[in-house]
Design an enzyme around this catalytic site. Structure first.
Site, PDB file in Angstrom:
ATOM      1  CD  GLU A  15       0.021 -25.866  32.781  1.00  0.00           C
ATOM      2  OE1 GLU A  15      -0.878 -26.219  33.553  1.00  0.00           O
ATOM      3  OE2 GLU A  15       0.761 -26.673  32.180  1.00  0.00           O
ATOM      4  CG  ASP A  16      -1.755 -21.087  32.202  1.00  0.00           C
ATOM      5  OD1 ASP A  16      -2.159 -22.191  32.605  1.00  0.00           O
ATOM      6  OD2 ASP A  16      -1.030 -20.344  32.873  1.00  0.00           O
ATOM      7  CG  HIS A  30       6.682 -18.196  32.814  1.00  0.00           C
ATOM      8  ND1 HIS A  30       6.566 -16.828  32.870  1.00  0.00           N
ATOM      9  CD2 HIS A  30       5.929 -18.672  33.844  1.00  0.00           C
ATOM     10  CE1 HIS A  30       5.800 -16.482  33.881  1.00  0.00           C
ATOM     11  NE2 HIS A  30       5.392 -17.590  34.490  1.00  0.00           N
TER      12      HIS A  30
END
Length: 740
Positions: free
Chosen positions: A76-77, A72
């Site tokens: 994003e990271d 998840h």
């Protein structure tokens, strides 16, 4: 930290045929992408997705959802992309990971409009696939468990967001255990002093009552077994600090006044056994009146089902009891996750076998409400009301169940059935009796709505209703009604302006000019004229750009009582008049003879600061954003509008003699500065039934004081009578009425 093989084993315990290869592949990919990243605690970053996945295994979720939990944070990271995840794990998992990435960027603790828009995006993402919510809640729960490694400012911000949005959302989805833990963790950081105080009191109480919970569990269990419920289970627990604190706050109780700090659950095999256990307990111990609720026959909107009762049980203790089946307990603990809707919508036990989860239905209903509000703030208000308030359950005459927030009225009920029904409501029958529309509904009420085709919902209803849907609909209907009235007024002004120019006004002629006027539709343009926000002459020029403006200009002629009037063609006329207001009819300015009473009901009407009273010759001026302001014709303020004749509305008094009201006027008195002057003035005013609303005094000289009085009179005759009698007082030098 959770290990990879431990996670796989946890999934295989409840799903032996789980796709182990998918889980291993997702773990390896996440491990490689996160690499040497660290969390604020100093732990390897991969520990976070592993713990999130572990939380989801407690809910017995499928391996695809567990894989999404592992992945998840990758988009994003890390350098991971949606296309790469689609290729390796399939589009379904890629779509969920991308949805979670978008949610992570939302800031739900910000100024109101932005918070509302972000909440809207959050719920839209969740409504697309409920697994997004399950992973997001697990992600938030692990972050809250490790929040102590953040700065104090971040702890407070994240805790506030959790308490406002995520904990109530978990509750709405029926995930009560998660809601309680999120609330507890948030409470610890939002109000640490209160948290510590309540926790210490609960620990002291637990030490004093050591063994009491076990004793009550044993007595309940023995009683049920002795009466044939051999498989019944009795469990007791002390309530959480936040639950206790919230009850103390909401009911204004001290800790010592709380009588139900302990709660007990009785778990049985089936629904008949629930009611049998209830009868056994009620037969053995005294019931506390008014504390029984049947959520089995009428489940909550989040699918929660249980019997609730309070008894004066063993050791004369007040005991809250929940009686439910094991399946009901599973749903109460894990909510929507217990339905496995994400796997197979038909694989739902018992009465839920053929229908969608009520919790998920609520979510879809909330998303539909996006169309009901005209602004993000209205949506935020609606959603927070829906998230936080407890429910009452009412029925239509045909037996349809309507769930509403506690405190709801028949108006809320009507709007919950259909917006059109709410808009046309004029009355209601509750349990067969006609009752006021302000009546607060109770559980089990049967509500029949009485309608009228000519009804328009009053704006005051907004203060009565409690649901966001009803408030949004009432605001919209009120805005439309006001717009309709302003549009009617604007239409009449435009007709007169066009007629004066030798043109014929029509809505069709206005359409091509809308872009020049900056209006989106014809009704908005006409209403803007009615509100005084746009000049009728501007509309005329937009429709007929070649039109020559024949407006007049007015200037004093030098001779007192006369004015020079210059037309657009250059001709000058000398017109008699005491002031420019007397020229209001020059040039056919489009004055309308409309009674004030007719306007007051729908068009916002104000009086000039110095007032106007019946008997005065008056004029209405349309002012931007204020509606109409009524001025006495003598008011010097009217000179400001000399070159804007389209804003002048000729109004007249139309007062019902049987229902008169007082009106304000302002007078200025110059009086001797001596003892008793104020008393004489007050007595004179009172003797003729005039009320002094405001009185200001200023010493203007050693011997004189100036008094400004705002008085309330019935009409001009009474005002003049008061002025005459004040002038006769020997202590009064001058008295006059003020118009400025």
């Amino acid at each position: 930290m959770m290990r990879q093989y431990e996670l796989v084993e946890r999934v295989q315990k409840y799903k032996p045929d789980a796709n182990e290869a998918l889980l291993n592949k997702a773990y390896v990919y996440a491990m490689q992408k996160h690499g040497q990243q660290k969390r604020a605690s100093g732990d390897p970053y991969i520990s976070h997705p592993l713990e999130v996945a572990a939380i989801l295994t407690d809910m017995h979720l499928d391996e695809s959802t567990i894989a999404v939990a592992l992945l998840h944070d990758t988009i994003e990271d890390t350098t991971a992309t949606r296309a790469e995840i689609d290729e390796l794990f399939g589009e379904d998992i890629g779509r969920l990971v991308e949805g979670l990435t978008k949610i992570k960027k939302l800031d739900l603790v910000t100024k109101k409009a932005k918070q509302a828009e972000n909440l809207r995006k959050l719920l839209l993402a969740i409504s697309d696939d409920v697994r997004v919510l399950l992973v997001k809640l697990a992600d938030r729960l692990h972050n809250m468990r490790t929040l102590e490694h953040m700065s104090q400012e971040k702890r407070a911000r994240i805790s506030e967001e959790t308490m406002d949005i995520y904990a109530p959302l978990a509750g709405r989805m029926g995930m009560q255990d998660m809601r309680e833990e999120l609330e507890e963790l948030s409470f610890r950081h939002i109000n640490p002093e209160a948290h510590d105080t309540v926790t210490k009191r609960l620990e002291e109480l637990s030490r004093r009552n050591e063994g009491l919970v076990k004793k009550i569990e044993t007595e309940l269990r023995d009683l049920l077994v002795a009466n044939g419920l051999s498989n019944a289970v009795a469990k007791g627990r002390q309530k959480k600090p936040y639950s206790v604190f919230r009850k103390m706050q909401s009911k204004s109780l001290s800790f010592e006044q709380l009588s139900d700090v302990y709660g007990f659950r009785i778990l049985v095999e089936d629904i008949p056994a629930c009611y049998r256990a209830l009868g056994i307990v009620h037969t053995r111990w005294r019931v506390v009146p008014g504390r029984f609720k049947d959520y089995i026959s009428t489940p909550k909107q989040n699918d929660y089902r249980s019997l609730h009762t309070t008894i004066v049980g063993p050791s004369s203790q007040r005991i809250e009891l929940q009686i439910r089946t094991m399946r009901m307990h599973e749903i109460a603990e894990y909510g929507i996750a217990a339905h496995a809707l994400y796997k197979d919508p038909t694989n739902i036990e018992g009465a839920l076998l053929s229908r969608e989860s009520n919790a998920y239905s609520w979510l879809r209903h909330t998303i539909e409400a996006l169309a009901e509000g005209d602004s993000p703030e209205e949506f935020l208000e609606h959603t927070k009301l829906e998230l936080f308030q407890d429910q009452v359950f009412c029925f239509t005459p045909k037996g349809k169940l309507i769930a509403l927030p506690r405190g709801a009225t028949p108006i809320d009920f009507a709007y919950a059935v259909h917006t059109n029904i709410g808009d046309t409501t004029v009355g209601a029958k509750i349990n067969g009796r006609i009752m006021p529309l302000v009546t607060r509904l109770a559980n089990g009420d049967e509500v029949e709505i009485i309608r009228s085709g000519v009804q328009v919902p009053p704006a005051a209803w907004e203060e009565i209703v409690v649901t966001g849907k009803a408030r949004a609909a009432i605001r919209r209907a009120t805005r439309m009604a006001i717009r309709k009235q302003y549009a009617g007024l604007g239409h009449r002004i435009l007709e007169r302006t066009f007629e004066r120019a030798g043109k014929i006004f029509s809505r069709e002629s206005l359409k091509p000019a809308l872009h020049r006027l900056g209006q989106k539709d014809v009704e908005d343009a006409i209403a803007a004229v009615g509100r005084g926000e746009m000049s009728s002459l501007d509309v005329l020029r937009a429709v007929y750009p070649d039109h020559q403006d024949e407006r007049v200009t007015v200037k004093p002629a030098g001779d007192e009582g006369w004015f020079n009037v210059r037309s657009a063609s250059g001709m000058i006329f000398k017109i008699p008049g005491k002031n420019t207001a007397d020229l209001a009819s020059v040039g056919g300015d489009g004055l309308e003879a409309l009674p004030i009473r007719g306007l007051a009901a729908d068009v916002e009407v104000h009086f000039a600061p110095t007032g106007a009273v019946p008997g005065d010759r008056i004029v209405g001026i349309m002012e931007k954003g204020k509606g109409m302001t009524i001025y006495p014709i003598q008011s010097p303020v009217l000179q400001r509008f000399d070159d804007q004749p389209e804003r002048w509305i000729d109004v007249r008094w139309d007062l019902d003699e049987a229902n008169k009201s007082r009106f304000m006027a302002r007078i200025l008195i110059n009086a001797l500065n001596e003892p008793g002057t104020l008393a004489k003035v007050s007595q004179t005013v009172a003797d003729i039934d005039v009320n002094i609303r405001i009185l200001n005094t200023v010493r203007v000289a050693a011997d004189f004081t100036e008094m400004a009085l705002d008085v309330e009179v019935w009409d001009l005759r009474q005002l003049n009578q008061m002025l005459v009698q004040l002038k006769e007082l020997d202590c009064i030098a001058t008295v006059k009425r003020l118009y400025e």
